[in-house]
Design a protein around this motif. Structure first.
Motif, PDB file in Angstrom:
ATOM      1  N   THR A   1       0.847  -1.204   0.000  1.00  0.00           N
ATOM      2  CA  THR A   1       0.000   0.000   0.000  1.00  0.00           C
ATOM      3  C   THR A   1       0.882   1.253   0.000  1.00  0.00           C
ATOM      4  O   THR A   1       1.821   1.334   0.790  1.00  0.00           O
ATOM      5  CB  THR A   1      -0.878   0.033   1.273  1.00  0.00           C
ATOM      6  N   PRO A   2       0.583   2.215  -0.867  1.00  0.00           N
ATOM      7  CA  PRO A   2       1.355   3.466  -0.831  1.00  0.00           C
ATOM      8  C   PRO A   2       1.096   4.204   0.482  1.00  0.00           C
ATOM      9  O   PRO A   2      -0.042   4.211   0.959  1.00  0.00           O
ATOM     10  CB  PRO A   2       0.816   4.263  -2.017  1.00  0.00           C
ATOM     11  N   PRO A   3       2.110   4.808   1.062  1.00  0.00           N
ATOM     12  CA  PRO A   3       1.963   5.473   2.356  1.00  0.00           C
ATOM     13  C   PRO A   3       0.809   6.480   2.390  1.00  0.00           C
ATOM     14  O   PRO A   3       0.158   6.624   3.427  1.00  0.00           O
ATOM     15  CB  PRO A   3       3.306   6.192   2.542  1.00  0.00           C
ATOM     16  N   GLU A   4       0.521   7.150   1.259  1.00  0.00           N
ATOM     17  CA  GLU A   4      -0.547   8.170   1.270  1.00  0.00           C
ATOM     18  C   GLU A   4      -1.883   7.577   1.678  1.00  0.00           C
ATOM     19  O   GLU A   4      -2.771   8.290   2.132  1.00  0.00           O
ATOM     20  CB  GLU A   4      -0.743   8.816  -0.112  1.00  0.00           C
ATOM     21  N   GLN A  83     -11.807   6.478  -2.101  1.00  0.00           N
ATOM     22  CA  GLN A  83     -10.621   5.648  -2.225  1.00  0.00           C
ATOM     23  C   GLN A  83     -10.625   4.658  -1.081  1.00  0.00           C
ATOM     24  O   GLN A  83     -11.209   4.925  -0.039  1.00  0.00           O
ATOM     25  CB  GLN A  83      -9.376   6.517  -2.103  1.00  0.00           C
ATOM     26  N   THR A  84      -9.926   3.534  -1.282  1.00  0.00           N
ATOM     27  CA  THR A  84      -9.849   2.594  -0.179  1.00  0.00           C
ATOM     28  C   THR A  84      -8.572   2.835   0.604  1.00  0.00           C
ATOM     29  O   THR A  84      -7.467   2.689   0.084  1.00  0.00           O
ATOM     30  CB  THR A  84      -9.896   1.154  -0.689  1.00  0.00           C
ATOM     31  N   PHE A  85      -8.755   3.250   1.832  1.00  0.00           N
ATOM     32  CA  PHE A  85      -7.616   3.503   2.708  1.00  0.00           C
ATOM     33  C   PHE A  85      -7.312   2.257   3.530  1.00  0.00           C
ATOM     34  O   PHE A  85      -8.170   1.390   3.692  1.00  0.00           O
ATOM     35  CB  PHE A  85      -7.925   4.677   3.646  1.00  0.00           C
ATOM     36  N   CYS A  86      -6.096   2.216   3.995  1.00  0.00           N
ATOM     37  CA  CYS A  86      -5.695   1.093   4.826  1.00  0.00           C
ATOM     38  C   CYS A  86      -5.488   1.617   6.241  1.00  0.00           C
ATOM     39  O   CYS A  86      -4.568   2.385   6.497  1.00  0.00           O
ATOM     40  CB  CYS A  86      -4.408   0.518   4.235  1.00  0.00           C
TER      41      CYS A  86
END
Ligand code: GTP
Length: 609
Positions: A1-4, A83-86
């Motif tokens: 997952t990208p840090p953003e 967006q799907t955040f983690c």
């Protein structure tokens, strides 16, 4: 997952303000646990945790959350498409004994949900954890929980929280972990205000260990947060504090069961398995780097766990000693803070001197030994660690009163804590009185609202580990809350009081106490023992002494215990039976000099302290 797209957060709350319930609700709303699989307090895995309702070991759960709030570019305009955040929720242990573990869990996050019971308001632990979060520069999201309760006063407490952290009362979210109300909005707020992690993906790997748990099947499972670079399976890693190297056998994330992954990058949170068998080889706070391309500097904040409270643990049945030793060896695998060494006592036989982080830690260990290993134990009065400087300058560390030196002493130091106490203002006087009687020094006092105050004290650890909290509760009708953290050492006027039976010292009853409390301790123990020890054939003086100076004395009067006299004229087999019975009783007797003391007397004298 990208840090953003990553948000790392924890929930900080006073005990019982509903952290576990809220965490459960989040697991459900993000869809990683379905209704059927949901059992109450999914995250508290250990049985003891469940029964006591406390969280001892932290865990980290990854949850997907689709949101339009927030943006892929933190600095840019708010994104319109969802967006799907983690989300990584890092659970923190909830008790004062585990402050260091809490601080490491917080250091793995960028933000914290400050959860406050809407019927109780801010409590001492809320504050202590909030201060830790602020020291770690975390973004704080203030939340009132349990708004479904009829007794909830959200407006009042929103004002209190706003005053404390300097926000608008309107900004305090209101939720119910029980009904789920407001929890989706909270998840959106997390995405919106908590900053994404920042790190250098091309730098040598650095990951911080925030928890380390022993698993019977897998060995040690290490929980990490990657700061820079990345960790990949099959690589060799180095623990920077010990320089030990291991191979990464498995990497994964918890969601909410372990899921194997092919690596962890900047800002990600997950677990590692290296095949090590002992949590001491994988310590909370340590930095992991890559052997092939190691980082030059470890992350800050690493500290060795330091036991604060010591107690002797003895099996009631002496033949259980090997079982106790094996049990401690097993528990140690899972508990880096547990230290112990063999010890013998005239009164209690063979046992161990064990070091603990605090009283709760002691209780938990004792309970696990009794429950999981089926041991009956007796523990000596807990004591803290003292440092004695002799006239000639030599330094003696004392973790057991019997080690207290007898020569000429220049000074003695004892550990102190910084305590935060929260009470309704009507109890200020009662708290001051209690703290004064425990040698406390008031450091400051602030009103959180019109009728509630925060009082800050420096107190000797020895004065608060035993019954301070119970006293505090009873003197404030249950309203006070307490939290504390170690704050170095101070000089104190301490002496060792010995208890003697007919001139022979009973080691298990020696205690290091403040000079002003020595007399009271001596009198109490002497009179207790006079009641507990049965009469002997001769008179037995019970004395309390400091060095050679006797400060209290009681006498157990003599009797002539002539059991056979009763059977005068009776038949011989009856006499024999009686003699046998008396012999059996003697087996459970311990000899102190010439005095026979039943083991029960020791247990009783040590337990109702
Ligand atoms: P520790 O792990 O012991 O620190 O407790 P905790 O903060 O995790 O609290 P927990 O979730 O165990 O909740 C404590 C009690 O409050 C339990 O009896 C819950 O059922 C109750 N509770 C939690 N959230 C709510 C809520 O939103 N409304 C109501 N009415 N009760 C709640």
């Amino acid at each position: 997952t990208p840090p953003e797209l990553i948000r790392n957060f924890c929930i900080i709350a006073h005990i019982d303000h509903g952290k576990s319930t809220l965490a459960d609700r989040m697991l459900q709303l993000t869809g990683i646990v379905d209704e059927r699989a949901m059992r109450a307090q999914y995250l508290d895995r250990m049985d003891i945790e469940r029964e006591r309702g406390i969280t001892i070991k932290s865990q980290a759960v990854r949850m997907p959350w689709e949101s339009v709030a927030g943006t892929a570019d933190a600095a840019g305009p708010r994104g319109k498409e969802s967006q799907t955040f983690c989300l990584n929720m890092i659970d923190t242990p909830g008790h004062v004994d585990f402050t260091y573990e809490v601080s490491r869990s917080l250091a793995a996050c960028e933000g914290a949900v400050l959860l406050v019971d809407a019927a109780q308001g801010i409590e001492a632990q809320t504050l202590a954890n909030l201060y830790l979060a602020m020291e770690n520069d975390l973004e704080i999201i203030p939340v009132l929980n349990k708004i479904d309760l009829p007794a909830a006063q959200p407006e009042k407490y929103a004002g209190e929280i706003a005053g404390l952290i300097g926000c608008d009362p309107e900004d305090v979210l209101k939720v119910s972990g029980k009904t789920g109300e407001g929890v989706e909005a909270l998840l959106d707020r997390i995405v919106e205000v908590i900053p994404p992690p920042v790190g250098d993906p091309d730098a040598p790997a650095r990951a911080m260990i925030f928890d380390s748990v022993y698993d019977t099947y897998r060995g040690v499972v290490t929980y990490v947060r990657v700061i820079d670079g990345n960790l990949n399976p099959r690589e060799r890693i180095v623990m920077m504090s010990t320089k030990a190297t291991h191979e990464l056998l498995e990497i994964g994330v918890i969601s909410p069961e372990p899921v194997v992954s092919d690596g962890l990058g900047v800002g990600e949170v997950g677990y590692l398995i290296t095949g090590v068998k002992d949590v001491r080889q994988s310590r909370v706070g340590d930095t992991i780097t890559n052997l092939r391309k190691p980082a030059e500097r470890a992350l800050g904040g690493y500290r060795d766990p330091r036991p604060m409270v010591f107690s002797g643990l003895y099996p009631i049945d002496g033949s259980d000693y090997p079982v106790l030793r094996d049990a401690l060896d097993k528990l140690k695998l899972n508990d880096a803070a547990l230290v112990y060494e063999p010890e013998t006592s005239v009164a209690l036989g063979f046992g161990f001197r064990v070091g603990f982080l605090g009283m709760l830690h002691l209780e938990i260990v004792r309970e696990r030994l009794e429950r999981e290993f089926d041991l009956d134990l007796i523990s000596t009065l807990p004591n803290v660690e003292y440092e004695v400087t002799m006239e000639d300058g030599t330094l003696v560390e004392v973790t057991n009163p019997s080690e207290f030196p007898t020569g000429k002493i220049r000074s003695v130091t004892e550990p102190v804590v910084r305590a935060t106490i929260l009470v309704p203002s009507e109890f200020i006087g009662a708290v001051m009185e209690l703290c004064q009687s425990r040698r406390g020094a008031l450091r400051g006092m602030d009103y959180l609202s019109e009728d509630r105050v925060e009082m800050r004290y420096t107190l000797p650890l020895a004065e608060i580990v035993f019954d301070f909290f119970d006293q505090l509760k009873s003197k404030t009708r249950g309203y006070a809350s307490l939290d504390y953290e170690p704050d170095g050492d101070q000089d104190a006027d301490l002496v060792k009081v010995d208890i003697l039976l007919q001139g022979d010292q009973v080691d298990a009853f020696s205690s290091i106490v403040h000079k002003d409390a020595a007399y009271a301790y001596g009198v109490r123990m002497a009179s207790k023992l006079r009641e507990l020890i049965p009469r002997q054939q001769f008179e037995v003086p019970v004395q309390a002494a400091i060095g050679s100076r006797v400060i209290a004395r009681e006498t157990i009067r003599a009797i002539r215990k002539d059991v056979l006299a009763k059977c005068y004229g009776g038949d011989i087999s009856r006499k024999r039976k009686l003699l046998e019975k008396q012999k059996e009783g003697k087996k459970r007797m311990k000899m102190v000099g010439r005095v026979e003391v039943p083991q029960e007397a020791f247990i009783a004298a040590l337990s109702n302290e």
